[in-house]
Every structure is written in structure tokens, then in C-alpha cells.
Design a protein around this motif. Structure first.
Motif, mmCIF file in Angstrom:
data_model
loop_
_atom_site.group_PDB
_atom_site.id
_atom_site.type_symbol
_atom_site.label_atom_id
_atom_site.label_comp_id
_atom_site.label_asym_id
_atom_site.label_seq_id
_atom_site.Cartn_x
_atom_site.Cartn_y
_atom_site.Cartn_z
ATOM 1 N N GLY B 115 0.823 -1.202 0.000
ATOM 2 C CA GLY B 115 0.000 0.000 0.000
ATOM 3 C C GLY B 115 0.861 1.259 0.000
ATOM 4 N N ALA B 116 0.404 2.269 -0.687
ATOM 5 C CA ALA B 116 1.150 3.539 -0.752
ATOM 6 C C ALA B 116 1.300 4.140 0.640
ATOM 7 N N GLN B 117 0.297 3.940 1.475
ATOM 8 C CA GLN B 117 0.355 4.480 2.822
ATOM 9 C C GLN B 117 1.522 3.876 3.607
ATOM 10 N N ASP B 118 1.682 2.558 3.453
ATOM 11 C CA ASP B 118 2.786 1.877 4.138
ATOM 12 C C ASP B 118 4.117 2.342 3.582
ATOM 13 N N LEU B 119 4.186 2.489 2.269
ATOM 14 C CA LEU B 119 5.434 2.928 1.643
ATOM 15 C C LEU B 119 5.789 4.330 2.125
ATOM 16 N N ARG B 120 4.788 5.210 2.139
ATOM 17 C CA ARG B 120 5.023 6.587 2.609
ATOM 18 C C ARG B 120 5.512 6.575 4.044
ATOM 19 N N ALA B 121 4.876 5.759 4.841
ATOM 20 C CA ALA B 121 5.252 5.715 6.267
ATOM 21 C C ALA B 121 6.717 5.327 6.421
ATOM 22 N N GLU B 122 7.169 4.367 5.644
ATOM 23 C CA GLU B 122 8.571 3.943 5.759
ATOM 24 C C GLU B 122 9.515 4.990 5.219
ATOM 25 N N VAL B 123 9.141 5.620 4.101
ATOM 26 C CA VAL B 123 10.000 6.661 3.545
ATOM 27 C C VAL B 123 10.157 7.796 4.561
ATOM 28 N N GLU B 124 9.055 8.133 5.223
ATOM 29 C CA GLU B 124 9.143 9.173 6.259
ATOM 30 C C GLU B 124 10.002 8.722 7.432
ATOM 31 N N ALA B 125 9.857 7.452 7.793
ATOM 32 C CA ALA B 125 10.662 6.931 8.902
ATOM 33 C C ALA B 125 12.141 7.018 8.562
ATOM 34 N N ILE B 126 12.464 6.696 7.306
ATOM 35 C CA ILE B 126 13.863 6.766 6.885
ATOM 36 C C ILE B 126 14.359 8.204 6.960
ATOM 37 N N ALA B 127 13.546 9.137 6.465
ATOM 38 C CA ALA B 127 13.946 10.555 6.475
ATOM 39 C C ALA B 127 14.168 11.041 7.906
ATOM 40 N N ARG B 128 13.245 10.676 8.795
ATOM 41 C CA ARG B 128 13.352 11.131 10.196
ATOM 42 C C ARG B 128 14.588 10.539 10.853
ATOM 43 N N ALA B 129 14.818 9.256 10.582
ATOM 44 C CA ALA B 129 15.965 8.597 11.207
ATOM 45 C C ALA B 129 17.272 9.186 10.691
ATOM 46 N N ALA B 130 17.306 9.491 9.411
ATOM 47 C CA ALA B 130 18.532 10.069 8.833
ATOM 48 C C ALA B 130 18.814 11.424 9.456
ATOM 49 N N GLU B 131 17.764 12.191 9.643
ATOM 50 C CA GLU B 131 17.954 13.507 10.246
ATOM 51 C C GLU B 131 18.454 13.371 11.680
ATOM 52 N N SER B 132 17.833 12.437 12.400
ATOM 53 C CA SER B 132 18.210 12.219 13.795
ATOM 54 C C SER B 132 19.648 11.717 13.909
ATOM 55 N N ALA B 133 20.108 10.987 12.903
ATOM 56 C CA ALA B 133 21.461 10.443 12.923
ATOM 57 C C ALA B 133 22.444 11.384 12.245
ATOM 58 N N ASP B 134 21.938 12.519 11.799
ATOM 59 C CA ASP B 134 22.791 13.524 11.154
ATOM 60 C C ASP B 134 23.521 12.957 9.936
ATOM 61 N N VAL B 135 22.776 12.250 9.104
ATOM 62 C CA VAL B 135 23.389 11.645 7.915
ATOM 63 C C VAL B 135 22.463 11.889 6.728
ATOM 64 N N GLN B 136 23.034 11.950 5.538
ATOM 65 C CA GLN B 136 22.242 12.279 4.346
ATOM 66 C C GLN B 136 22.035 11.057 3.465
ATOM 67 N N VAL B 137 20.800 10.858 2.957
ATOM 68 C CA VAL B 137 20.589 9.809 1.959
ATOM 69 C C VAL B 137 20.873 10.439 0.602
ATOM 70 N N VAL B 138 21.886 9.936 -0.098
ATOM 71 C CA VAL B 138 22.347 10.634 -1.307
ATOM 72 C C VAL B 138 22.074 9.908 -2.615
ATOM 73 N N ALA B 139 21.780 8.636 -2.545
ATOM 74 C CA ALA B 139 21.539 7.901 -3.794
ATOM 75 C C ALA B 139 20.716 6.674 -3.466
#
Lengths: 371, 350, 44
Positions: B115-139
Motif C-alpha cells: 500500500g502507498a500508505q505503508d510505503l510513505r510511512a517507511e519513507v518518512e521513517a527513513i527521512a526522520r531517522a537520517a535527520e536524527s542520525a545527522d546523515v544524508q541519503v544521497v543515492a
């Protein structure tokens, strides 16, 4: 991490250990056997025998019901697991027991639907939820676990569930003890009696041990302090020249067991004329099978089970270990050809097997002083 | 030599040999992080690629590189989700190699029908975690497979970091007398997952401990500098597996004081019922550090003031004998070996 | 294990169903010795 209790236990443990030292006859060697997988586990997990003097030796007998399952029966289980539509369920410990051509875990990797459960009720639930599949439960255990299988079968019958069968490998505790005591190569001074089996059968069935064989037996609980206390009670009996059944686990074990459990067992099971125990050979009236009233729940009647008797590998000395005749490290293949990741015999597979327990926990135990 | 000493010496000779990969098929045991995994890595993968040192991350020209895949089921569980694990897991592999995380790549394998909702939720989780870990997703990369070919999604992250000049970390740095620290209570992630799967019909308030650990490593480097010998993150196979790997790699013994290991009572209770030792259960936000005895007090003080590491504790010590082994001093006063996991933690019966 | 609730004739100890046929009537708060899903002894 652990709680205040454990420190207090350690204090009391030291006190008991000192009393044991003062009860022991200097220079005499004592060999005490326990016959309960749970006891094996506690002894090694807490390092209980580190607190005993060197001349009090704890020996592990056939108390692990997984350890006594012959390879042929595992092969039978795997054969059933490969049948079309079967969901084969078993306890975790059974998954790595070697048959003649691999384990249940390997059969699962080959595509058989094999699932680990914690109780036969879990297996019955799978049967209820997937009526199009044939669910088989690999039942193992002494009289401790047999009531669980029995009650599950009674429920299955009451609910009219038809797609559920049991592959029964339950065994009883008294016959192997008798077989052990009859064995010429065994020299024991006393027994630590099994704690959970006796909640079902009581202490009474063990009266034959002092009566017919002149050895004391003390039923023990599972805390390390329980075991130390039971050892002390045996040594006191020996010192005082007494020989009887004592119950250290009175808080849980009733002398006459659980009559309701015994009734349920009698209704659902009957004794096989004989049953093969790995390492101990055929012992009469030691194994359970489903009674005729429950024939339609018997996997051995629903499926064609090969039933081939497979001899243990020549190198395997599990039998001698199970009888307490040799210690795990005295087995010629211990730790070299037979290891926990590549076990030849069952004593090395089950976490309650003497060899696995020694290999995984007991090596490099503390130095002990002799009295 | 007594028979027992002889037998034990034989065992150690056999165990000292490099592990060989002799299985006929891949089984679930190969994924558990114990002996089977080790045999696969040491016996098949490392020799194939000419890898000598097997560390969490590879150091190349002052940079560190690591990769990890995430196949957890279910994808959402108390305390986190697969997306969060995918960031923290890789960030932590860099951190314990003494490298400040810089960037992540992200590969997604998605199941048809997700489901798109589940996919969105994970993408957001990844973004939040990256920010919290002070790291950038680059590719990154995305693939889709047919329904049933993966459980909702699998994620693979590769991480790049810069090795910190203060870090002098290596298993060969371990010395007799060094102390072992764990950064918090153990066994939470694995237990939370097992309960979330609902196979055991047990419920308890246990959450995954997933969190990024660079701040903790930074604090340790600051407090202990070159007195910090080695750090590992205790993931699959738990603290016990990490200690065994290090003992084996460096030829020392590690003695653990059972009473000192922090375990949440709910985790201890659930593990007791399931018949599993919390020391073998996976964590996703805990590190194990080896520090010289002179620096251990400062190291602990620094660690416990990092959020998420308040329950850090000293749990043991390095000794010379018996080499390659981990021993436990039980609270009862006895002793036992704590060996590598064989297969998956299987519960006892009877 | 400790009984948490009894509903529709099913006994639950923290969400795990336990068969209590062998120990008689139980009430929430009772401590049981449970083995493979069956209560063998009432402890409290």
C-alpha cells in the motif's frame, strides 16, 4: 540485572555448601544421578556443581526426552512432514535432532512445512485455522508433557476437529530408571528425583528405588538452592544409614501426584509393549501410544510411517553418557566429530542433553577441592 | 593431563581452525548471526573475496564503508520500523568502526501490492531517522517484485563515513585487564520482534531499542581516546555473539559478571518463558566497548550522559586464559561458558 | 505463570491460553506451574 534474590541465594548457597562438606565422609567418592533435563540445565546454567566438593560427583541420566529418541523415529517424522498437505509441528529442540538423512530443520529447508510450537494447543490452533491442511504434532516428553497432549486431544475430539493427528513419542520415567539400576556397569550412591514429572506421578512411584535397590532418592525443585539442598539431604541419608524417598520440592509436588492428570493419561494413552530408547535399547512398557478410542488422531495410523529401525552410528556413545557410565568428554567423538553445530548424537543436540550442556556451559568450570 | 583436560585441548584445537562452509543447503541458521553465519562468512565469503579482517566496516583512505540489508518481519513493531532500522543499523556499523557517518545509499525492493500508505510511512521513517542520525541519503534504487516474493519490502543501505582521528580501534588492541562496557539494557529488539510476530501469544511492554550510536561513540572517543580498544554493535546473536567474535579474533578470554548485565525485567520475563537467554537476543541500538582499566570510569561517566545510554554498565573483563572463550560468573557463585550461538535460539522442552 | 483473566471458560496468563483442567477452578491472580500449555499445580 538479576534481582536481590540471587545474591541472597548465593549466601545461602555457600552455607549449604559448607554443610555438605561437613556431611561428606572424607576420602569417600559419591556419585549422584539426576534424571531431569531441567535439573541438568539448572546445574550448568548456575554452575551449581562448582559449589560442591570434588568427591561429590553429579551425573546426568536419561532425563532429557529429546535425547532418547532413536534416529528411526526422527526419520519417520520427516517422512510424515514430506507428505502432501501436511503441516508438521514440533517443539524447538526437536528441529536439530539428526535422523539418518538429516534433521527436521534441513527438511524444512528442503520445502517441508515444518513449524515450531510451544504447546500442542498451538498445533491444534493451526489445524482449526487451516482446515484444508493435515496438522501433525510430534509429541515428546515424559509424564510432564503427556497431559498436555492428552488434554489437547480431548479438546480436538470435543470440537470435532478432524485434520489433527499426534505422532506420539511420549515415554514414562520409571522403566528407564529400573533398567539403569539393573545395569551392571553402573555404580551410583543416590538419585536426585525429577521435579516436574513428579507433579504428575507423585513421589510414590519412586519407592521401588530404596525398596528394591537400596538407594536413597530426593525429589528436587529447580532453583540452584533446591538442588544443593537435595544433594545435602541425600548425603545425610547416606551418613545416617537411611534409605528412603524424600521430597525437597514439597511446595509443588504432592506425594500422590495429580490424580486428574493420571486419569486423563489413562483415558487417552496406553502403554506400548516396548519402545526403543536411544542408547538404552528396547525397554518394555516404557512408551505411550494413543488408545483405540483416539485411533483417528494417531499419525502412525493415518500416515504410512516407514518404521525402519536405524542403528546409532558406530562412533556414537550416547548410550553410555545417558546411563552416566561415562562423562561427556570421555566420549571418543566429543567436541571433535560431534559438536553442537554438527551433532552425531542426541546428547549434543538438546540444550538439556549432558553433552550439549557440558560443551556449551560446563567446560572450564571452577577448580574444586576434595574433602 | 587428565582425560578432561585432554578432551578440552582437542576441542580448542578443532575450534581454532578456520570455519569451513560444508552445508548442503542454506537454512535459517545461516541468518541467525551465530556459528552457521560465521561459517558462511569465514568459510565461503571471505576467502572468495580475499578479505582478511572481518570488521563491521572497511577502512579505505581515511573513509569507512559498510553495507547492511534489512528483512525484518513484521515491518512495523513496537519502538520502530524497518525504515528506522535501515538507517540506524548502517550508521552504527560506521560508528563502531570509529567513523563519523556522512552519507547513505538506499535500495528498496518492494512487494507488488504494498500500500502507498505503508510505503510513505517507511519513507518518512527513513527521512526522520537520517535527520536524527545527522546523515544524508544521497543515492538509491528501487525494484519491485511480484506479490509473495518478499515480505512487503526489503531494504539495503550502504554507508560512507570518515574515520575519526581519535580512533585506534582493533580487536588486536585487547589486553588482559581491559574492561567490557555495554551501553544499555540488552535483548529488547529481538524480544519485541518475536512478540510482535504474534506466534507466541505473549504480550508485554517491550519496544525495540533502535537508535543511532555515533553520539555515544563520540563521547567514548572524547573520554577515553586511545584507551578505547574496540567497539562493536550487538545486533543479531546479541551481546554474547559479539563477545565471542572478539574473543576469537583477538585470542583473549572475556569474563562476564551475569549480575552486572542490565536487562529490563519485562525482557527477562519474556525470555524466561520463551526459554532464551537475553544475551543472545538481537539489539539494534546497543554497543559493546572495550576500555583500558584506567579509562573505564571516565568512559562510563561520558556514556551514561548520552541520551539513550543512561543504563550503560561495566559487565566484565578481559583475561588471557582460556583464549578465545567467553565465560560467565553466575550470580549464584558458579561459572559457565557462554559459547557462540548454534542456529537460532531454540527453546527447551520439558 | 499468573492468571490474568478468565473469559468464556478460557484461562489466560498474559495472553497465553493455559489449560487448567488438572487444577480445578482458578481466578485472576492465582499462580500456576505451567508446562507446555497445561497447569500442573496451583502454587498460590
Amino acid at each position: 540485572m538479576r534481582f536481590v534474590d540471587e545474591f541472597r541465594d548465593a549466601e545461602l548457597g555457600r552455607v549449604l555448601a559448607a554443610e555438605i562438606v561437613s556431611t561428606v565422609e572424607p576420602g569417600r567418592h559419591y556419585k549422584l544421578m539426576e534424571v531431569c533435563g531441567g535439573h541438568t540445565h539448572t546445574i550448568y546454567k548456575y554452575g551449581v556443581d562448582d559449589l560442591l566438593p570434588e568427591n561429590v560427583e553429579l551425573v546426568h541420566g536419561p532425563g532429557c526426552p529429546v535425547c532418547v529418541i532413536p534416529m528411526g523415529r526422527v526419520d519417520d517424522g520427516i517422512a510424515v512432514a514430506h507428505e502432501d498437505g501436511v503441516v508438521f509441528t514440533c517443539f524447538g529442540d526437536m528441529m536439530r535432532v539428526p535422523g539418518s538423512r538429516g534433521t527436521l530443520l534441513e527438511a524444512k529447508a528442503e520445502g517441508a512445512d515444518i513449524r515450531m510450537v510451544y504447546s500442542p494447543l498451538d498445533a491444534l490452533r493451526i489445524a482449526r485455522e487451516t482446515p484444508e491442511r493435515e496438522v501433525v504434532f510430534f509429541a515428546v516428553g515424559f509424564e510432564t508433557t503427556a497431559p498436555s497432549t492428552a488434554l489437547t486431544l480431548l479438546r480436538a475430539r470435543a470440537e470435532g476437529i478432524r485434520n489433527f493427528t499426534v505422532f506420539c513419542n511420549h515415554v514414562t520415567i520409571v522403566p528407564p530408571l529400573r533398567a539403569l539400576l539393573e545395569s551392571p556397569d553402573l555404580r551410583l550412591d543416590g538419585f536426585i528425583g525429577p521435579g516436574h514429572v513428579s507433579t504428575v506421578v507423585g513421589a510414590r512411584p519412586f519407592e521401588f528405588i530404596p525398596a528394591d535397590y537400596d538407594k536413597p532418592i530426593v525429589i528436587s525443585g529447580f532453583e540452584p538452592l533446591d538442588l544443593l539442598q537435595a544433594v545435602h539431604m541425600i548425603l545425610v541419608q547416606l551418613r545416617d544409614g537411611r534409605c528412603e524417598v524424600e521430597n525437597q520440592y514439597k511446595r509443588v509436588v504432592p506425594y500422590d501426584g495429580n490424580p486428574q492428570a493420571l486419569r486423563v493419561l489413562a483415558e487417552v494413552f496406553e502403554l506400548r509393549p516396548h519402545f526403543e530408547w536411544r542408547g538404552l535399547g528396547f525397554i518394555s512398557h516404557s512408551g505411550l501410544r494413543l488408545s483405540d478410542a483416539f485411533a483417528s488422531y494417531d499419525a502412525e495410523r493415518r500416515f504410512a510411517v516407514p518404521g525402519v529401525r536405524v542403528a546409532d552410528p558406530k562412533a556414537c556413545q550416547c548410550g553410555e553418557v545417558l546411563k552416566g557410565v561415562i562423562r561427556p568428554w570421555e566420549c571418543k567423538v566429543f567436541g571433535t566429530a560431534c559438536t553442537p553445530e554438527r551433532p552425531i548424537g542426541t546428547c549434543m543436540v538438546s540444550s538439556e542433553g549432558a553433552c550439549a550442556a557440558y560443551y556449551n556451559f560446563g567446560r572450564f568450570a571452577r577448580e574444586r577441592e576434595a574433602v | 593431563m587428565t582425560t578432561e583436560e585432554h578432551a578440552l585441548a582437542m576441542i580448542e584445537r578443532v575450534r581454532a581452525k578456520p570455519l569451513r562452509f560444508r552445508d548442503e543447503r542454506v537454512t535459517m541458521a545461516h541468518g541467525a548471526g551465530g556459528k552457521a553465519t560465521q561459517a558462511l562468512v569465514e568459510g565461503l565469503l571471505a576467502p572468495a573475496f580475499g578479505m582478511n579482517e572481518l570488521a563491521d566496516a572497511a577502512a579505505i583512505d581515511g573513509l569507512a564503508l559498510t553495507t547492511d540489508s534489512f528483512v525484518v518481519r513484521p515491518i512495523r513493531f513496537p519502538g520502530g520500523s524497518i525504515g528506522e532500522l535501515a538507517v540506524n543499523g548502517t550508521v552504527n556499523d560506521l560508528a563502531v568502526a570509529g567513523a563519523r557517518p556522512l552519507a547513505l545509499t538506499l535500495s528498496l525492493v518492494l512487494e507488488e501490492g504494498l500500500g502507498a500508505q505503508d510505503l510513505r510511512a517507511e519513507v518518512e521513517a527513513i527521512a526522520r531517522a537520517a535527520e536524527s542520525a545527522d546523515v544524508q541519503v544521497v543515492a538509491g534504487d528501487t525494484k519491485v517484485v511480484e506479490r509473495g516474493r518478499c515480505d512487503s519490502m526489503y531494504i539495503c543501505t550502504t554507508g560512507l563515513g570518515r574515520v575519526d582521528p581519535r580512533a585506534r580501534l582493533s580487536p588486536s588492541a585487547l589486553r588482559s585487564g581491559d574492561r567490557v562496557i555495554v551501553s544499555g539494557s540488552v535483548g529488547e529488539h529481538g524480544t519485541a520482534i518475536m512478540l510482535a510476530r504474534g506466534e507466541f501469544e505473549l504480550a508485554a511492554e517491550i519496544e525495540s531499542d533502535t537508535q543511532p550510536l555515533w553520539r555515544a561513540v563520540d563521547a567514548l572517543l572524547d573520554a577515553a581516546g586511545s584507551e578505547l580498544r574496540c567497539i562493536r554493535d550487538a545486533t543479531r546473536g546479541g551481546v554474547a555473539s559479539v563477545l565471542n567474535e572478539l574473543a576469537r579474533a583477538s585470542g583473549v578470554a572475556v569474563v562476564v559478571r551475569e549480575a552486572a548485565v542490565p536487562v529490563h525485567p519485562a525482557v527477562a520475563g519474556a525470555c524466561e518463558i520463551l526459554g532464551i537467554d537475553p544475551m543472545y537476543v538481537a539489539n539494534e541500538g546497543r554497543l559493546v566497548a572495550f576500555v583500558s582499566p584506567e579509562a573505564v570510569d571516565d568512559a562510563l561517566a561520558a556514556l551514561t550522559s548520552v541520551p539513550g545510554c543512561e543504563h550503560a554498565a561495566e559487565i566484565g573483563e578481559v583475561k588471557t586464559e582460556p583464549p578465545g572463550l567467553v565465560l560467565v560468573e553466575t550470580a549464584f557463585g558458579g561459572r559457565r561458558v557462554m559459547d557462540m550461538l548454534v542456529g537460532d535460539p531454540l527453546p527447551r522442552i520439558c | 505463570m499468573r492468571v490474568t483473566n478468565v473469559e468464556d471458560g478460557r484461562v489466560l496468563c498474559a495472553d497465553v491460553e493455559v489449560m487448567t483442567d488438572l487444577v480445578g477452578e482458578v481466578a485472576p491472580g492465582d499462580e500456576l506451574l505451567v508446562h507446555a500449555g497445561v497447569a500442573l499445580v496451583r502454587l498460590s
